[in-house]
Design a protein around this motif. Structure first.
Motif, mmCIF file in Angstrom:
data_model
loop_
_atom_site.group_PDB
_atom_site.id
_atom_site.type_symbol
_atom_site.label_atom_id
_atom_site.label_comp_id
_atom_site.label_asym_id
_atom_site.label_seq_id
_atom_site.Cartn_x
_atom_site.Cartn_y
_atom_site.Cartn_z
ATOM 1 N N MET A 17 0.431 -4.676 -8.141
ATOM 2 C CA MET A 17 0.116 -4.496 -6.715
ATOM 3 C C MET A 17 -1.345 -4.827 -6.436
ATOM 4 O O MET A 17 -1.668 -5.499 -5.453
ATOM 5 N N LEU A 18 -2.233 -4.354 -7.294
ATOM 6 C CA LEU A 18 -3.652 -4.646 -7.122
ATOM 7 C C LEU A 18 -3.926 -6.138 -7.289
ATOM 8 O O LEU A 18 -4.746 -6.714 -6.567
ATOM 9 N N TYR A 19 -3.237 -6.769 -8.219
ATOM 10 C CA TYR A 19 -3.366 -8.210 -8.401
ATOM 11 C C TYR A 19 -2.938 -8.943 -7.127
ATOM 12 O O TYR A 19 -3.625 -9.857 -6.658
ATOM 13 N N VAL A 29 8.195 -5.347 -4.533
ATOM 14 C CA VAL A 29 9.013 -4.573 -3.586
ATOM 15 C C VAL A 29 10.299 -4.101 -4.235
ATOM 16 O O VAL A 29 10.724 -2.957 -4.050
ATOM 17 N N GLN A 30 10.918 -4.938 -5.052
ATOM 18 C CA GLN A 30 12.164 -4.562 -5.717
ATOM 19 C C GLN A 30 11.937 -3.488 -6.775
ATOM 20 O O GLN A 30 12.837 -2.706 -7.072
ATOM 21 N N ARG A 67 -13.237 -1.529 -2.687
ATOM 22 C CA ARG A 67 -12.245 -0.466 -2.899
ATOM 23 C C ARG A 67 -11.180 -0.892 -3.906
ATOM 24 O O ARG A 67 -10.751 -0.084 -4.730
ATOM 25 N N ILE A 68 -10.744 -2.144 -3.840
ATOM 26 C CA ILE A 68 -9.747 -2.637 -4.797
ATOM 27 C C ILE A 68 -10.340 -2.663 -6.202
ATOM 28 O O ILE A 68 -9.683 -2.263 -7.177
ATOM 29 N N VAL A 113 0.838 -1.209 0.000
ATOM 30 C CA VAL A 113 0.000 0.000 0.000
ATOM 31 C C VAL A 113 0.868 1.253 0.000
ATOM 32 O O VAL A 113 0.595 2.208 -0.733
ATOM 33 N N SER A 114 1.924 1.249 0.789
ATOM 34 C CA SER A 114 2.851 2.376 0.797
ATOM 35 C C SER A 114 3.482 2.548 -0.588
ATOM 36 O O SER A 114 3.629 3.674 -1.088
ATOM 37 N N GLY A 115 3.835 1.445 -1.215
ATOM 38 C CA GLY A 115 4.382 1.502 -2.565
ATOM 39 C C GLY A 115 3.381 2.049 -3.568
ATOM 40 O O GLY A 115 3.744 2.805 -4.479
ATOM 41 N N MET A 116 2.110 1.693 -3.404
ATOM 42 C CA MET A 116 1.075 2.225 -4.292
ATOM 43 C C MET A 116 1.005 3.745 -4.190
ATOM 44 O O MET A 116 0.849 4.425 -5.212
#
Length: 193
Positions: free
Chosen positions: A49-51, A185-186, A97-98, A24-27
């Motif tokens: 990310m959503l997947y 993450v990478q 929401r997703i 979520v932070s990455g989004m």
């Protein structure tokens, strides 16, 4: 958060919460970066990310919380019934929401920068929603479970959540959600200090 006795299910739940928090932070970082013109590659990362959220928290983590942790806690006490009801409602809201974020991302991909504010608002709204949800589980439900559940309850819950570590172990590597998480993450932009 420090709990009196560390159960393996609690460790798994906390690890999964940390993973989702990092996604979520990455989004948030990705959607902020889209304003600077990194559109297509950022949209692909956002879709990954959503997947991940659709496939792991929504399909595995939340149903197991409800089926094992919440159900066992309800069986032992009615003290948490209102909170459990609220968390179950939030699990359904999280799915909606997703789906809304997926639609907002598609509109951005099709119509461009004019759709970015709606996507950004959706991402930040989801981040606030998830932070509140996570806090409720970790500050109320997990300590309550520690207090009321029996050793027999924990054996069943530990076994159920223990299977979460590699949910697609029999599938090919590219389908493994742990690999997807590491890839996401990478690929995420670094947090700004």
């Amino acid at each position: 958060m420090e709990l009196a006795v560390r159960r393996s299910a609690i460790q798994v739940i906390l690890t999964e919460h940390r993973r989702l928090t990092s996604i979520v932070s990455g989004m948030q970082r990705v959607v902020d970066g889209m304003a600077t013109g990194s559109g297509l590659s950022s949209a692909m990362l956002m879709r990954a990310m959503l997947y991940y959220i659709n496939e792991f928290p929504e399909q595995i983590h939340h149903p197991k919380e409800e089926q094992y942790l919440f159900a066992r806690l309800r069986a032992r006490t009615d003290e948490f019934d209102a909170v459990i009801g609220e968390l179950a409602r939030q699990h359904e809201e999280g799915k909606r929401r997703i789906q809304a974020l997926e639609r907002a991302l598609t509109r951005y991909e099709l119509a461009g920068a004019d759709m970015l504010p709606a996507l950004r608002n959706g991402v930040y709204g989801y981040a606030d929603f998830y932070a509140s949800h996570r806090h409720l589980e970790e500050s109320v439900i997990l300590p309550g479970a520690q207090r009321y559940l029996t050793a027999s309850d924990w054996m069943e819950i530990d076994e159920a959540f223990g299977a979460n570590r590699d949910p697609f172990e029999s599938l090919e590597t590219e389908d493994n959600l742990n690999d997807l998480y590491r890839l996401i993450v990478q690929t995420m932009p670094e947090a700004q200090a």
